[in-house]
Write a protein that holds these residues in place. Structure first.
Motif, short mmCIF file in Angstrom:
data_model
loop_
_atom_site.label_atom_id
_atom_site.label_comp_id
_atom_site.label_asym_id
_atom_site.label_seq_id
_atom_site.Cartn_x
_atom_site.Cartn_y
_atom_site.Cartn_z
N ASP A 153 3.89 16.17 -3.08
CA ASP A 153 2.46 16.44 -3.17
C ASP A 153 1.80 15.17 -3.24
O ASP A 153 0.51 15.08 -3.19
CB ASP A 153 2.30 17.07 -4.71
CG ASP A 153 2.80 18.64 -4.78
OD1 ASP A 153 2.89 19.17 -3.67
OD2 ASP A 153 3.16 18.91 -5.77
N TYR A 154 2.55 13.92 -3.63
CA TYR A 154 1.74 12.63 -3.60
C TYR A 154 1.79 12.06 -2.36
O TYR A 154 2.99 11.56 -1.77
CB TYR A 154 2.42 11.80 -4.76
CG TYR A 154 2.69 12.57 -5.84
CD1 TYR A 154 1.77 13.51 -6.56
CD2 TYR A 154 3.63 12.31 -6.64
CE1 TYR A 154 1.86 13.97 -7.65
CE2 TYR A 154 4.22 12.95 -7.88
CZ TYR A 154 3.31 13.91 -8.64
OH TYR A 154 3.43 14.50 -9.55
N LYS A 155 0.65 12.12 -1.73
CA LYS A 155 0.74 11.34 -0.26
C LYS A 155 -0.13 9.99 -0.36
O LYS A 155 -1.34 10.12 -1.04
CB LYS A 155 -0.15 12.41 0.64
CG LYS A 155 0.71 13.52 0.79
CD LYS A 155 0.37 14.46 1.73
CE LYS A 155 1.09 15.91 2.04
NZ LYS A 155 0.87 16.92 0.99
N PRO A 156 0.02 9.20 0.47
CA PRO A 156 -0.88 7.92 0.62
C PRO A 156 -2.04 8.14 1.30
O PRO A 156 -2.30 9.30 2.02
CB PRO A 156 0.06 7.16 1.51
CG PRO A 156 1.15 7.59 1.62
CD PRO A 156 1.37 9.00 1.38
N VAL A 157 -3.26 7.56 0.60
CA VAL A 157 -4.55 7.65 1.34
C VAL A 157 -4.58 7.53 2.93
O VAL A 157 -4.09 6.55 3.38
CB VAL A 157 -5.54 7.08 0.47
CG1 VAL A 157 -6.95 7.05 1.17
CG2 VAL A 157 -5.70 7.35 -0.91
N GLY A 158 -5.03 8.57 3.36
CA GLY A 158 -5.14 8.45 5.18
C GLY A 158 -3.90 9.02 5.78
O GLY A 158 -3.78 9.16 6.85
N ALA A 159 -2.67 9.57 5.06
CA ALA A 159 -1.67 10.00 5.53
C ALA A 159 -1.96 11.50 5.81
O ALA A 159 -2.94 12.17 5.07
CB ALA A 159 -0.58 9.91 4.64
N PRO A 160 -1.35 12.27 6.88
CA PRO A 160 -1.74 13.50 7.32
C PRO A 160 -1.18 14.67 6.17
O PRO A 160 -0.40 14.15 5.31
CB PRO A 160 -1.15 13.88 8.21
CG PRO A 160 0.07 12.71 8.38
CD PRO A 160 -0.47 11.56 7.84
N PRO B 182 -8.07 7.38 -6.64
CA PRO B 182 -8.19 7.99 -5.35
C PRO B 182 -7.93 6.95 -4.11
O PRO B 182 -7.99 7.14 -2.95
CB PRO B 182 -9.37 8.42 -5.35
CG PRO B 182 -10.15 7.83 -6.36
CD PRO B 182 -9.02 7.24 -7.34
N LYS B 183 -7.84 5.67 -4.38
CA LYS B 183 -7.92 4.70 -3.04
C LYS B 183 -6.35 4.47 -3.02
O LYS B 183 -6.12 3.84 -1.90
CB LYS B 183 -8.34 3.34 -3.85
CG LYS B 183 -9.77 3.58 -3.80
CD LYS B 183 -10.30 1.91 -4.42
CE LYS B 183 -11.78 2.00 -4.86
NZ LYS B 183 -12.06 0.99 -5.83
N LYS B 184 -5.42 5.08 -3.89
CA LYS B 184 -4.03 4.76 -3.47
C LYS B 184 -3.24 6.25 -3.25
O LYS B 184 -2.52 5.89 -2.27
CB LYS B 184 -3.36 4.22 -4.99
CG LYS B 184 -2.40 3.46 -4.85
CD LYS B 184 -2.46 2.15 -4.09
CE LYS B 184 -1.00 1.44 -4.06
NZ LYS B 184 -0.63 1.17 -5.32
N VAL B 185 -3.81 7.02 -3.59
CA VAL B 185 -2.76 8.49 -3.51
C VAL B 185 -3.86 9.61 -3.46
O VAL B 185 -4.91 9.54 -3.94
CB VAL B 185 -1.75 8.53 -4.86
CG1 VAL B 185 -2.56 8.52 -6.03
CG2 VAL B 185 -0.98 9.78 -4.58
N SER C 104 0.75 -1.28 0.03
CA SER C 104 -0.10 0.02 0.02
C SER C 104 0.87 1.23 -0.09
O SER C 104 0.35 2.26 -0.14
CB SER C 104 -1.01 0.07 1.34
OG SER C 104 -0.08 -0.01 2.40
N GLU C 105 2.20 1.18 0.60
CA GLU C 105 2.92 2.13 0.39
C GLU C 105 3.65 2.60 -0.94
O GLU C 105 4.79 3.13 -0.77
CB GLU C 105 3.91 2.22 1.73
CG GLU C 105 3.23 2.23 2.90
CD GLU C 105 2.35 3.46 3.22
OE1 GLU C 105 2.92 4.46 3.01
OE2 GLU C 105 1.01 3.13 3.41
N ASP D 163 -0.76 4.11 -10.68
CA ASP D 163 -1.60 4.88 -10.03
C ASP D 163 -1.77 6.46 -10.14
O ASP D 163 -2.97 6.99 -9.80
CB ASP D 163 -1.04 4.81 -8.56
CG ASP D 163 -0.84 3.46 -8.04
OD1 ASP D 163 -1.78 2.45 -8.30
OD2 ASP D 163 0.19 3.17 -7.60
N LEU D 164 -1.09 6.80 -11.06
CA LEU D 164 -0.88 8.35 -11.37
C LEU D 164 -0.34 8.66 -12.67
O LEU D 164 0.86 8.05 -12.95
CB LEU D 164 -0.12 9.06 -10.02
CG LEU D 164 0.40 10.39 -10.16
CD1 LEU D 164 -0.86 11.33 -10.20
CD2 LEU D 164 1.30 10.66 -9.22
N GLY D 165 -0.98 9.57 -13.64
CA GLY D 165 -0.27 9.61 -14.83
C GLY D 165 -0.96 10.80 -15.54
O GLY D 165 -2.27 11.35 -15.17
#
Lengths: 311, 506
Positions: free
Chosen positions: B499-506, B481-484, B32-33, B240-242
């Motif tokens: 700028d890219y944060k794991p979901v749930g990270a502060p 959005p489930k990942k980042v 997940s990270e 996950d991002l492009g």
């Protein structure tokens, strides 16, 4: 046979010289890449200095002979943009394009010959179906078909990856998975071509008197078909297979980009777009050698199958 | 026999299909990270002294730390350098380095290492040498202090030091830097899990000590130059991002992705022959203003950009100090006014304007432009130019004006690249005293004063109609959005790995 090989090798050397010289001359007409290498802020003086460093202010003939001297020793120079040796870059990319082209050729040969034979031997609805499918497969643009495959099998069903290549050493299963869609995309037209050619050749041979004679002597049907009919029908089929291989190698430029496979096609496209002459020349040499070798192998195979062409 | 062969083949095909179907979804990317992102280009090389910008930044940002850092509005923040100051003449820059930083090879990142990097970069050949052209000397004051001597004031230098030219590599690794990065960045290139040219894996560097936090333990960059490959990789979940084209927004949304808009390139007509050497009419400001009024930018945005863009009359980036919102309404589409301006300038019957055209990038733009200018009496005569020769042909002064897409960056950078008398994008080397004077004042001004002067410079250039900018395109960033999680501010032109944060990270 030895003479045939020697003659062909000598012709291949001359052909390579002509191809590389022509490419070199063509590359001398493309825009000077110095500005692109240095970035948009570079001054005219810096651009001129870079152009000089690349040797672009020297005569084409001198640069070609210099390049040739190194190329003969296996040194294709360094990419003007990545600063990486071209030989190493090509060595890393060749397995990808080779996997793609060889697999697609093998599939088109096996499937094409099988379908072509089945159509000619069985006739009826199968023959009509094969002919109609071949016409359809011919008509489908490869790029459109590739995108369709991706949308269905990668985006919707998520069975296969949409992009990327996994080497066989890393994971044989991953290698198959990464190649299924691109190989299918480029093989579909070739299967049609080989099937149509085989069908026509087999149908012609089946109508010959000697086939009827063989049958009347009580030879099993499969022996007549595989040992006699197929062997006689093989030369035109093999020729079309070799032509398809050359075509597939060229088609790889588009397919590799759609599937983000970092093969020779992608390298050729990137090199040509950026006027990266050392990279383009390296790819051209490897491409030319591959085509020459495949043609030689096919010629040898045809001469083995058909003694009439051995003269 | 034939039937058996066909049957065997069918079985083999099914086995392959089953193997592929059972092997799990293509979207699996690891823990997940882990963030997998698509970048539209391969890294050109890993050596900051050669230099590379644009799409190579994400790769280099992972493994190197730069002296300064850029904020989203192009302001400068500390990074390896904690503070800096100029002398009164703005030709000496003193920088204080973060103590105790080490490279991934264990060597100390001190002032001597910084000097070795800057000297190597400024004396080399490539974009880095161009960026550091004003640096004439680098002195080590002590292990955490370094002094740069400049040939003239350079307000763009701190920006350059936040980019590739300011990235510091371990001097012990200089020899192999083209292929093997050795830096002090937050991640290490995992060579074993990397396929050069296609996929690069980065893992957290244990030696990273700077305060800036990076959310993901591991990330993978896939080089996807083809727009279709990028879209397919994003919508199939392989990345996950492009970045995808604005036209692909619906496909991305249908695949459950979220999107963020980032400003892209600014399309416009560049009237570089402002002294009228090739086309005398262009020397008159009223003619250039008439052209601005005569092009229906909104119609072009609809027809060429399919509506994905923002109308602008400015060459500077929105959200930067130079940008003045009200200037965007300076030239409304007004053919009558355009004709009047042409008549006032002494060309009531218009004139002929030779322009270059290309047929690969925006082929349908040229007939529209010709049609619109014809309405105000300007007859456009096109000379076809090969698309990949555009920049080269334009910068050598062959054409009085041309359509161009420009990617604005930091204000000083843009001013020196396109406005200054010596600017590469000023092929006729037109020396405008107002612009030269404003740039001179900007070069020695303090930051707050600089912003004011940049606005003045931009207003002058818009008023003088040096360009007829039409619109800024939209770059769409699609992500899972489930990942980042990605937060971007309006007009934010660039994103960074932070700028890219794991979901749930502060």
């Amino acid at each position: 046979m030895i003479w045939l090989i020697l003659r062909r090798v000598a012709a291949a050397v001359v052909l390579l010289l002509v191809i590389t010289a022509a490419t070199f001359v063509l590359m001398s007409f493309v825009p000077d890449p110095s500005q692109a290498i240095l970035g948009q802020q570079a001054t005219q003086a810096e651009i001129a200095a870079m152009s000089h460093d690349l040797g672009l202010d020297r005569p084409v003939a001198v640069r070609y002979l210099e390049w040739l001297g190194h190329a003969i020793q296996g040194d294709f120079g360094v990419s003007w943009f990545t600063h990486l040796p071209v030989t190493g870059t090509i060595a890393a990319k060749l397995p990808i394009t080779a996997s793609l082209a060889v697999l697609a050729t093998a599939i088109s040969a096996v499937l094409g010959i099988a379908l072509g034979m089945a159509a000619a031997v069985r006739g009826g609805w199968l023959d009509k179906a094969v002919q109609a499918s071949a016409a359809l497969a011919f008509a489908i643009p490869g790029l459109w078909f590739a995108l369709l495959l991706v949308v269905v099998f990668a985006v919707q069903l998520r069975w296969l990856p949409a992009i990327g290549y996994v080497s066989f050493a890393e994971s044989p299963q991953g290698w198959v998975r990464s190649l299924v869609l691109p190989v299918t995309a480029i093989a579909v037209g070739s299967v049609a071509a080989v099937a149509a050619q085989t069908r026509s050749a087999v149908a012609t041979i089946l109508a010959k008197d000697w086939v009827r004679t063989l049958r009347s002597r009580g030879l099993p049907r499969h022996r007549v078909l595989l040992r006699h009919v197929l062997r006689n029908a093989a030369p035109p089929a093999l020729t079309i297979v070799s032509l398809q291989f050359v075509g597939l190698f060229g088609g790889a430029i588009v397919i590799e980009q759609v599937f983000a496979l970092q093969g020779l096609g992608t390298a050729a496209a990137a090199g040509a777009t950026r006027s990266d002459a050392p990279l383009v020349l390296g790819v051209v040499v490897v491409g030319a050698v591959l085509v020459i070798v495949v043609n030689l192998v096919v010629d040898l195979a045809v001469s083995w199958l058909d003694p009439k062409v051995r003269t | 026999m034939m039937r058996t062969a066909v049957r065997r083949l069918a079985v083999a095909t099914c086995v392959v299909a089953l193997a592929t179907a059972c092997a799990g979804g293509a979207g699996q990317t690891g823990g997940s990270e882990t963030l997998t992102m698509g970048i539209p280009a391969d890294v050109s090389n890993w050596d900051p002294a050669i230099g590379a910008g644009g799409n190579s930044m994400a790769y280099l940002e992972a493994v190197y730390s730069s002296l300064t850092a850029l904020d989203h509005d192009f302001s400068i923040k500390p990074k390896l350098a904690t503070e800096w100051s100029y002398d009164a003449a703005k030709t000496t820059l003193s920088m204080t380095l973060t103590p105790g930083i080490t490279f991934s090879d264990g060597a100390a990142l001190d002032a001597a290492a910084v000097k070795a990097n800057l000297d190597r970069g400024r004396t080399g050949k490539g974009p880095t040498a161009t960026a550091l052209a004003t640096v004439t000397d680098v002195k080590v004051a002590d292990p955490t202090h370094i002094v740069l001597t400049l040939s003239k004031p350079d307000p763009g230098l701190l920006y350059q030091l936040s980019q590739v030219p300011g990235m510091i590599a371990s001097p012990a690794g200089f020899a192999k830097l083209t292929t093997t990065p050795v830096g002090s960045g937050p991640y290490l290139l995992d060579e074993a899990a990397t396929t050069r040219g296609a996929s690069y894996t980065f893992t957290r560097s244990p030696s990273y000590k700077l305060p800036t936090k990076f959310g993901f333990d591991k990330f993978v960059i896939k080089a996807l130059p083809d727009v279709n490959a990028m879209l397919n990789a994003t919508t199939s979940g392989q990345v996950d991002l492009g970045g995808v084209t604005a036209a692909a927004a619906d496909s991305a949304k249908a695949a459950g992705l979220e999107t963020r808009n980032l400003p892209g390139l600014t399309l416009g007509l560049w009237m570089v022959d402002r002294a009228g050497k090739l086309v005398p009419q262009l020397a008159d400001v009223r003619v250039r203003q008439a052209i601005n009024h005569g092009i229906d930018a909104k119609a072009v945005l609809g027809a060429i950009g399919q509506g994905h863009g923002t109308r602008t009359s400015q060459v500077f980036a929105a959200g930067t100090p130079a940008y003045v919102d009200s200037l965007d309404s300076r030239y409304p589409y007004d053919p009558a006014k355009a004709k009047q301006l042409l008549a006032d300038a002494g060309f009531p019957n218009g004139f002929t304007l030779p322009l270059p055209s290309e047929n690969a990038y925006l082929p349908s733009l040229y007939p529209i432009l010709a049609q619109q200018l014809a309405k105000i009496g300007i007859k456009v005569e096109y000379t076809p130019v090969s698309t990949n020769q555009i920049t080269q042909q334009f910068l050598t002064g062959k054409f009085a004006a041309f359509m161009y897409t420009y990617s604005p960056t930091q204000n000083w950078q843009d001013a020196t690249t396109i406005l200054a008398a010596s600017a590469p994008f000023n092929p006729f080397k037109v020396d405008d005293p107002t612009v030269s004077s404003l740039m001179q004042r900007i070069s020695v001004a303090e930051e707050a004063e600089q912003a004011k002067l940049f606005k003045e410079l931009n207003t002058y250039v818009v008023e003088q109609a040096w360009f007829a900018p039409l619109y800024t395109t939209v770059n769409l960033m699609a992500f899972n959005p489930k990942k980042v999680n990605i937060d971007v501010a309006p007009n934010q032109p660039i994103t960074f790995l932070t700028d890219y944060k794991p979901v749930g990270a502060p």
